[in-house]
Design a protein around this motif. Sequence first.
Motif, PDB file in Angstrom:
ATOM      1  N   VAL A  83      31.349 -20.051   4.290  1.00 24.95           N
ATOM      2  CA  VAL A  83      30.948 -18.879   4.906  1.00 24.95           C
ATOM      3  C   VAL A  83      31.205 -17.581   4.496  1.00 24.95           C
ATOM      4  CG1 VAL A  83      30.311 -17.988   6.916  1.00 24.95           C
ATOM      5  CG2 VAL A  83      29.736 -20.264   6.576  1.00 24.95           C
ATOM      6  N   ASP A  84      32.639 -17.557   4.094  1.00 23.90           N
ATOM      7  CA  ASP A  84      33.276 -16.397   3.996  1.00 23.90           C
ATOM      8  C   ASP A  84      33.050 -15.833   2.659  1.00 23.90           C
ATOM      9  OD1 ASP A  84      34.638 -18.175   2.837  1.00 23.90           O
ATOM     10  OD2 ASP A  84      36.689 -17.328   2.447  1.00 23.90           O
ATOM     11  N   LEU A  85      32.400 -16.632   1.717  1.00 22.14           N
ATOM     12  CA  LEU A  85      31.824 -16.124   0.583  1.00 22.14           C
ATOM     13  C   LEU A  85      30.586 -15.249   0.821  1.00 22.14           C
ATOM     14  CD1 LEU A  85      32.430 -18.798  -2.071  1.00 22.14           C
ATOM     15  CD2 LEU A  85      33.873 -16.931  -1.793  1.00 22.14           C
ATOM     16  N   LEU A  86      29.647 -15.634   1.851  1.00 19.63           N
ATOM     17  CA  LEU A  86      28.693 -14.812   2.168  1.00 19.63           C
ATOM     18  C   LEU A  86      28.760 -13.630   3.063  1.00 19.63           C
ATOM     19  CD1 LEU A  86      26.788 -18.129   3.258  1.00 19.63           C
ATOM     20  CD2 LEU A  86      26.460 -16.906   1.110  1.00 19.63           C
ATOM     21  N   LEU A  87      29.822 -13.484   3.463  1.00 25.95           N
ATOM     22  CA  LEU A  87      30.141 -12.274   4.220  1.00 25.95           C
ATOM     23  C   LEU A  87      30.656 -11.110   3.572  1.00 25.95           C
ATOM     24  CD1 LEU A  87      32.425 -14.057   7.159  1.00 25.95           C
ATOM     25  CD2 LEU A  87      30.263 -13.498   7.214  1.00 25.95           C
ATOM     26  N   PRO A  88      30.122 -10.050   4.014  1.00 30.22           N
ATOM     27  CA  PRO A  88      30.307  -8.714   3.094  1.00 30.22           C
ATOM     28  C   PRO A  88      31.797  -8.240   3.495  1.00 30.22           C
ATOM     29  CG  PRO A  88      29.153  -8.174   5.458  1.00 30.22           C
ATOM     30  CD  PRO A  88      29.410  -9.596   5.213  1.00 30.22           C
ATOM     31  N   THR A  89      32.265  -7.453   2.460  1.00 33.01           N
ATOM     32  CA  THR A  89      33.529  -6.902   2.476  1.00 33.01           C
ATOM     33  C   THR A  89      33.598  -5.553   3.538  1.00 33.01           C
ATOM     34  OG1 THR A  89      33.088  -5.557   0.439  1.00 33.01           O
ATOM     35  CG2 THR A  89      34.217  -7.694   0.323  1.00 33.01           C
ATOM     36  N   THR A  90      32.452  -4.962   3.612  1.00 25.39           N
ATOM     37  CA  THR A  90      32.310  -3.736   4.715  1.00 25.39           C
ATOM     38  C   THR A  90      31.369  -4.075   5.658  1.00 25.39           C
ATOM     39  OG1 THR A  90      30.749  -2.712   3.179  1.00 25.39           O
ATOM     40  CG2 THR A  90      32.849  -2.217   2.809  1.00 25.39           C
ATOM     41  N   GLY A  91      31.315  -3.452   6.853  1.00 24.64           N
ATOM     42  CA  GLY A  91      30.428  -3.424   7.791  1.00 24.64           C
ATOM     43  C   GLY A  91      30.640  -4.669   8.719  1.00 24.64           C
ATOM     44  N   ARG A  92      29.866  -4.598   9.856  1.00 19.74           N
ATOM     45  CA  ARG A  92      29.833  -5.851  10.890  1.00 19.74           C
ATOM     46  C   ARG A  92      28.988  -6.890  10.514  1.00 19.74           C
ATOM     47  NH1 ARG A  92      27.562  -2.442  15.277  1.00 19.74           N
ATOM     48  NH2 ARG A  92      26.766  -1.637  13.790  1.00 19.74           N
ATOM     49  N   ALA A  93      29.599  -8.293  10.726  1.00 21.87           N
ATOM     50  CA  ALA A  93      28.901  -9.189  10.201  1.00 21.87           C
ATOM     51  C   ALA A  93      28.604 -10.214  11.600  1.00 21.87           C
ATOM     52  CB  ALA A  93      29.485 -10.075   9.138  1.00 21.87           C
ATOM     53  N   TYR A  94      27.529 -10.934  11.585  1.00 23.91           N
ATOM     54  CA  TYR A  94      27.080 -11.733  12.708  1.00 23.91           C
ATOM     55  C   TYR A  94      26.871 -13.062  12.291  1.00 23.91           C
ATOM     56  CZ  TYR A  94      25.460 -13.774  17.134  1.00 23.91           C
ATOM     57  OH  TYR A  94      24.857 -14.421  17.939  1.00 23.91           O
ATOM     58  N   VAL A  95      27.414 -14.331  12.656  1.00 22.47           N
ATOM     59  CA  VAL A  95      27.357 -15.513  12.117  1.00 22.47           C
ATOM     60  C   VAL A  95      26.723 -16.350  13.259  1.00 22.47           C
ATOM     61  CG1 VAL A  95      28.234 -17.531  10.866  1.00 22.47           C
ATOM     62  CG2 VAL A  95      29.087 -15.240  10.382  1.00 22.47           C
ATOM     63  N   ALA A  96      25.576 -16.791  13.008  1.00 24.07           N
ATOM     64  CA  ALA A  96      24.746 -17.752  13.923  1.00 24.07           C
ATOM     65  C   ALA A  96      24.865 -19.070  13.474  1.00 24.07           C
ATOM     66  CB  ALA A  96      23.455 -17.205  14.499  1.00 24.07           C
ATOM     67  N   ARG A  97      25.043 -20.175  14.221  1.00 22.03           N
ATOM     68  CA  ARG A  97      25.049 -21.538  13.909  1.00 22.03           C
ATOM     69  C   ARG A  97      23.799 -22.192  14.803  1.00 22.03           C
ATOM     70  NH1 ARG A  97      28.775 -23.693  10.675  1.00 22.03           N
ATOM     71  NH2 ARG A  97      30.408 -22.598  10.084  1.00 22.03           N
ATOM     72  N   LEU A  98      22.739 -22.792  14.036  1.00 20.81           N
ATOM     73  CA  LEU A  98      21.760 -23.374  14.747  1.00 20.81           C
ATOM     74  C   LEU A  98      21.814 -24.913  14.693  1.00 20.81           C
ATOM     75  CD1 LEU A  98      19.033 -20.997  14.405  1.00 20.81           C
ATOM     76  CD2 LEU A  98      20.823 -20.653  15.890  1.00 20.81           C
ATOM     77  N   ASP A  99      21.300 -25.506  15.427  1.00 19.61           N
ATOM     78  CA  ASP A  99      21.436 -27.038  15.135  1.00 19.61           C
ATOM     79  C   ASP A  99      19.819 -27.696  15.086  1.00 19.61           C
ATOM     80  OD1 ASP A  99      21.818 -29.982  15.292  1.00 19.61           O
ATOM     81  OD2 ASP A  99      22.772 -29.921  16.878  1.00 19.61           O
ATOM     82  N   GLY A 100      19.586 -28.155  13.840  1.00 19.49           N
ATOM     83  CA  GLY A 100      18.084 -28.622  13.560  1.00 19.49           C
ATOM     84  C   GLY A 100      17.907 -29.791  14.335  1.00 19.49           C
ATOM     85  N   ARG A 101      18.796 -30.718  14.687  1.00 19.19           N
ATOM     86  CA  ARG A 101      18.636 -31.740  15.648  1.00 19.19           C
ATOM     87  C   ARG A 101      18.159 -31.248  16.962  1.00 19.19           C
ATOM     88  NH1 ARG A 101      23.609 -32.840  12.857  1.00 19.19           N
ATOM     89  NH2 ARG A 101      24.515 -31.474  14.185  1.00 19.19           N
ATOM     90  N   GLU A 102      18.526 -30.146  17.487  1.00 21.53           N
ATOM     91  CA  GLU A 102      17.902 -29.655  18.645  1.00 21.53           C
ATOM     92  C   GLU A 102      16.385 -29.051  18.460  1.00 21.53           C
ATOM     93  OE1 GLU A 102      19.327 -30.263  21.778  1.00 21.53           O
ATOM     94  OE2 GLU A 102      20.723 -31.392  20.717  1.00 21.53           O
ATOM     95  N   MET A 103      16.083 -28.928  17.322  1.00 22.81           N
ATOM     96  CA  MET A 103      14.587 -28.312  16.963  1.00 22.81           C
ATOM     97  C   MET A 103      13.492 -29.193  16.756  1.00 22.81           C
ATOM     98  SD  MET A 103      15.840 -25.363  14.318  1.00 22.81           S
ATOM     99  CE  MET A 103      17.163 -24.285  14.568  1.00 22.81           C
TER     100      MET A 103
END
Length: 147
Positions: A12-32
Amino acid sequence: MHVVPEQGALPVDLLLPTTGRAYVARLDGREMRDTDGVLRQFYDGLRLPDYFGWNWDALSDCLRDLEWLHADHCVLIVEAADKALSGDAAGQRLLFRTLLRAGQRWSCTQRPEGIDLSRLVVVMSCDAASVPDLQEQLRLCWDERLS
């Protein structure tokens, strides 16, 4: 959109920007298991705004807007993505198309001065054996969307 095996081929850290605020959300497909479960996972995981309309159009609108998130970047991780709406093929296609549309919306947006606006990165995680099937389902949804 990235499809990865559950054990994480994409840190995930490769997907995060080097600047600005980031929000990471984890969802569970088993609950969908049904539409209500999908909407609940997104509402809770992304902390959707109170005005969220609890339907597919409202989810699409919120994912394509993101002003309510108060973050410059959003990484959305759907764990066990292949389990989401697994008993409802039409619903699953609708979910995948909604995510693909939102991802496309944010992949091409720039400010006049050339700085990227808030970006949405979607990571679909599933067991390694399911990766090719999930990738094919997403490809078919993308093709349906274009035709």
